[in-house]
Scaffold this motif. Sequence first.
Motif, short mmCIF file in Angstrom:
data_model
loop_
_atom_site.label_atom_id
_atom_site.label_comp_id
_atom_site.label_asym_id
_atom_site.label_seq_id
_atom_site.Cartn_x
_atom_site.Cartn_y
_atom_site.Cartn_z
N TRP A 299 42.53 48.04 55.31
CA TRP A 299 41.61 49.10 55.73
C TRP A 299 42.28 50.47 55.67
O TRP A 299 41.69 51.44 55.21
CB TRP A 299 41.10 48.83 57.15
N TRP B 241 42.01 52.91 62.83
CA TRP B 241 41.65 51.50 62.71
C TRP B 241 41.00 50.96 63.98
O TRP B 241 39.99 50.27 63.94
CB TRP B 241 42.89 50.67 62.37
N PHE C 251 32.50 48.09 52.76
CA PHE C 251 33.63 47.16 52.85
C PHE C 251 33.11 45.73 52.71
O PHE C 251 32.09 45.38 53.30
CB PHE C 251 34.35 47.30 54.20
N SER D 45 41.01 53.29 53.23
CA SER D 45 40.51 54.49 53.91
C SER D 45 41.29 55.72 53.49
O SER D 45 40.74 56.83 53.37
CB SER D 45 40.57 54.33 55.43
N VAL E 128 34.86 48.30 60.88
CA VAL E 128 35.32 47.00 60.37
C VAL E 128 35.94 46.19 61.50
O VAL E 128 35.62 45.02 61.68
CB VAL E 128 36.36 47.19 59.24
#
Length: 236
Positions: free
Chosen positions: A157, A107, A210, A161, A112
Motif C-alpha cells: 500500500w 496506512w 486497489f 500510494s 484498505v
Amino acid sequence: MPRDSRPEPPVSEAALFARASELGGRTLGDVAARFDLVPPPDLRRAKGWVGHLFEYALGATARSRASPDFEALGIELKTIPVRRDGIPCESTFVCTIDLAGIGSVEWDESLVKRKLSRVLWIPVAGERDVPVAARTIGTPLLWSPSEADVAALRLDWEELSAVIGRGDVEMLTGHLGRHLQVRPKAADARSRRRGVDRDGASIATLPRGFYLRAQFTAKILAEHFAIGSQRHDREM
DNA sequence: TATTGATCATAT
DNA sequence: ATATGATCAATA
C-alpha cells in the motif's frame, strides 16, 4: 411467493457466520429461489449479482450505504469465485482510490486497512462452464489479516500510494505490488477522475482501485481449509 | 492459461 | 457523475 423474506441484519458475528454457514453446500439457484430472485445465465451483464444475492440473503445493510456491509458488526462481505480445486478465479476488489488525496494518507487510517480488518469470505464456484444457478456455495470464512499479512499489505500500500502521491499514477500498472495491486475501476477506458501530476497540478485520469491478487486470497482460503481438516482429524 | 486492463448493472 | 457489487476478455 417467496418462501423467505429478507432477513434482519444479524445481531452478532456468530449469528452472521451461522447464517452464512447454512448456505454452504447449496447452489446459488437454491438461495435465489428462496427470495424469488432469478439467476442470470451468466455474469457478463450481471457482474455484481452474486455479491448482491448474499447481501440480501445475509441481511447486509442496504446497498446504498457506505461500507462495511454489516455496519453494526464492522464486517465486510466478499464473495469470491473459486475453481473446483478451491483456488480463486479472480482478484478481489477492495476499494476505489482517491487519486488526488492518497498521498497525504497514512496506512493506519487507510480504507484498505479498515476494509480488510474483518472480512466474511464466501467462496462460490466461479467457473464459466457452470450456469450461475448451478454454482455451489462453499464454506464461509470469517477472517482478519495476521500480523504478517498486515505488514505485507502495508508495504504494498505504501509503495503504491507513494507512486500515486508523487504524481506518477499514469506509470502505474497492475504489475506492481506483491499482494495488493492497482487496476482500473471504471465504467470504461474513457472515464476520468481527479488526480495529480508530478508538479502537483490537478489532472484528469482513469479511476483506479486497489485489488487483492488471487495468489493472496488463495493463501487465505488454503489456510482455512488446512485448519478445517486439522480440526476434522482431531474429532476422529 | 494467468494476469492486466476494460467493462457492466444498479442505486444514489 | 460516483460508489458498490465484481467479472469479462484481450494480451502476454
